[in-house]
Design a protein around this motif. Structure first.
Motif: not given
Ligand code: GCW
Length: 682
Positions: A5-11, A41-45, A50-52, A120-126
């Motif tokens: 619930s907390y992570a919403a669409w970034l689970q 730095e935020s994109a990298k984080k 996401g990957i891990s 772009g990073t969020f797009h790839l993760l999506r």
């Protein structure tokens, strides 16, 4: 607990399908970030997280591109690694490209600037969250809207005006909270859908909040701005128009008074010394008892321009709201029409606003009803920057206790043709600046989040925030595709979950409309808190929100011929369409016309029969929502399943209250029976 619930669409749920995970891993084992900034730095984080989480591997951080892997770069750092057409990219745009040659497998995410890389990073993760193939990506994306904003209606005491998901994440007990992690997670959520601006306090600026632009609190605002900055989000403040009196030791807020002008100039300079990239001011003036230029016999261009001049040296902007109307109306007076107010006040001022002023206009001329006309101001001021304001928080659409997914409504509004420059002058082209080549433009909305564990109270209301962001990035995305990707990220890749939840979401606005106020007439809610049915709740009040139901008929006559003349505020094609009973669309009939209950709609049924039919149907369909949800048992984690089930049951019950009160009311008024003889209480 409540992790999903907390992570919403970034689970970033673990990918169970090993074949897909292995494929993804070839690009995700190492990560090269070329360029150095907080946003990079935020994109990298985010990528590492996401990957891990999805793949269970930790990418190596490299200083130069490896044989295979992920590369993030901006225009200045990409060198000749790959070819990107930067002429095509806007400042926030990006390109994602998969490059394969021999054993080499690389995905490049390149932006003109660092913000583009983050998007772009969020797009790839999506894509990964939706298990898409990454093998041949060749994506180029630019946002359609320049300003993509949220307005928090948060007060410093911690309450949120029209907030339905707990208290503020920003303030508590008249101080800033120190919940920086939570604010950062909010920044991540909204940056992931492209939001790039936020006003962090209520447009109703009360005493405490007036002090936000004074030195002690500016330090705190600067901290919050720093969190948002790292996600490409610019911070704005709502200001009290009468600040010169409240905190400036002056006796006036007259915009033409030189002391007032000087005070704001110094104030702007002070603010920018704390926050060098401060966005500017959001202003609600002369509206619902807030101070404004009218007090001094000045108009809204005088007021907005005075602030704009103060902000101009720092590239700041003024977001000036057009929600200006007489809120002390007399219900006996049938000639005053609140729907006319914004146009009547602002249209004559076209051309008088400075170029760093944007008029912020609510989608409709009234106030975020389940259905109303589109504001005729859109497109009506060729020489003025305009921005559209939506309400993600569900004030009049079920308060996040009922399911009401608003993306279909917003799509209709964005696609509405104003005819400002002939056919093809849709609202979305007015507010993206392309129709009149405006300097500033965009879309904003009142946020729906609070400190509830799931941000939005109703978990499914997360979809409204998600959908709003995606639509501001690109209003041409279909409601279906936005819904589909949100479900994938929120509930996983289960096809039956996708199908059923999507059906529920996409039907929910129509269901809500059916059992609440009919045919565009609006309101019929309990005063003040606006939850639940009360047909005459505002009928004899001062707010200008009437339905005029009597024993013969109902509706507001806004025609030129016999009514308030509001229809004339539209361009000819629309004015004609709404003026005539023959061509006015059914769903807005009572917004534009007063008709007898026996009036036949285009659908073939009478108004009264339509009211009965839709109210019975609406309840049936609300009950269907519960049934549909029950089919998903064991396909969704227990916590969210139960939580949503409870809400849907509450909605189904409460819809009966709406049905019965509305049906009984109109039966009593009209004396006309339901043709199908269903139960109407006497
Ligand atoms: O409809 C009204 C809401 C108010 C709100 C106002 C506005 C922030 O009921 O709560 O005030 O709109 O948009 O300014």
């Amino acid at each position: 607990k409540h992790k999903e619930s907390y992570a919403a669409w970034l689970q970033y749920t673990k990918i169970d399908d090993q074949a897909i995970a292995d494929k993804y891993a070839q690009w995700c084992r190492n990560l090269t970030v070329l360029g150095d900034s907080a946003v990079m730095e935020s994109a990298k984080k985010e990528l590492i997280q996401g990957i891990s989480s999805m793949l269970g591997i930790l990418p190596d951080s490299c200083s130069e591109p490896q044989q295979s892997g992920l590369v993030l770069a901006v225009k200045d750092s990409i060198g000749d690694l790959i070819d990107v057409d930067f002429n095509y990219l806007h400042d926030d745009g990006y390109s994602i490209k998969t490059v394969t040659s021999g054993q080499n497998n690389t995905i490049f995410i390149v932006g003109k600037k660092d913000k583009g890389v983050l998007y772009g990073t969020f797009h790839l993760l999506r894509l990964m969250q939706n298990r898409k193939n990454l093998k041949q990506l060749d994506i180029i994306e630019n946002p359609k809207n320049q300003l993509r904003m949220l307005n928090q209606w948060d007060n410093m005491d911690g309450s949120i005006e029209r907030g339905y998901a707990g208290n503020s994440i920003f303030y508590k007990d008249n101080q800033f909270t120190q919940e920086h992690n939570r604010i950062e997670d909010y920044a991540r959520l909204i940056a992931s859908v492209g939001i790039n601006g936020i006003a962090i306090n209520n447009v109703n600026v009360h005493q405490e909040e007036t002090n936000l632009i004074t030195s002690t609190l500016l330090l705190k605002v600067a901290e919050v701005a720093g969190i948002f900055r790292a996600y490409g989000i610019t911070t704005f403040l709502s200001v009290n128009y009468a600040s010169t009196i409240q905190i400036g030791n002056l006796t006036t807020a007259d915009p033409l008074n030189s002391e007032v002008q000087e005070w704001w100039k110094e104030k702007a300079e002070e603010i920018y010394s704390y926050i060098p990239d401060f966005g500017g001011f959001l202003v609600k003036a002369d509206s619902e008892h807030r101070p404004g230029p009218f007090t001094y016999g000045r108009n809204h261009a005088d007021g907005a321009n005075m602030l704009a001049e103060a902000l101009q040296p720092f590239n700041g902007i003024v977001l000036w709201r057009c929600f200006v109307y007489n809120c002390l109306q007399d219900w006996r007076d049938r000639s005053t029409d609140r729907a006319r107010a914004a146009y009547d006040h602002f249209k004559p001022l076209d051309g008088q606003f400075h170029s760093n002023v944007i008029l912020q206009i609510k989608n409709g001329p009234m106030d975020f009803q389940v259905r109303e006309g589109v504001s005729p101001l859109f497109g009506a001021m060729e020489k003025t920057n305009q921005m559209l304001e939506f309400q993600v928080t569900q004030e009049y659409t079920g308060q996040q206790r009922h399911l009401c997914y608003l993306v279909p409504q917003w799509k209709e509004i964005l696609d509405f043709d104003t005819y400002a420059k002939g056919k093809g002058s849709e609202v979305k082209k007015v507010v993206d600046g392309s129709l009149f080549q405006n300097r500033y433009c965009g879309i904003t909305a009142v946020s729906n989040i609070g400190n509830d564990y799931n941000w939005t109270g109703h978990t499914l209301a997360q979809a409204n925030l998600y959908g709003f962001g995606r639509l501001t990035w690109n209003p041409d995305l279909s409601a279906e595709s936005i819904t589909d990707e949100w479900i994938g990220q929120t509930f996983g890749d289960d096809q039956s979950v996708k199908e059923l939840v999507s059906k529920m979401l996409l039907k929910s606005w129509s269901i809500y409309e059916k059992y609440t106020s009919p045919l565009g007439v609006g309101w019929m809610v309990n005063p003040h808190h606006h939850y639940g049915p009360n047909v005459d709740g505002y009928e004899y009040d001062v707010w200008g929100t009437y339905h005029f139901a009597d024993w013969e008929g109902i509706g507001v006559d806004r025609t030129v011929k016999t009514g308030t003349g509001y229809t004339s505020q539209y361009f000819k094609e629309n004015a004609d369409m709404y003026e005539s009973l023959e061509t006015c669309p059914d769903e807005l009939l009572l917004f534009f016309h007063h008709v007898p209950y026996t009036h036949k709609l285009k659908s073939g049924v009478t108004v009264i029969q339509h009211i009965y039919n839709t109210h019975f149907e609406g309840v049936d369909e609300a009950e269907d929502l519960v049934e549909t949800w029950l089919q998903l048992k064991d396909r969704i984690d227990q916590e969210r399943f139960d939580d949503i089930l409870n809400k849907l049951q509450e909605q189904a019950n409460h819809s009966k209250e709406w049905r019965d009160i509305i049906n009984t009311y109109f039966y009593r008024k009209s004396g006309i029976k339901d043709e199908l003889n269903r139960k109407i209480y006497l």
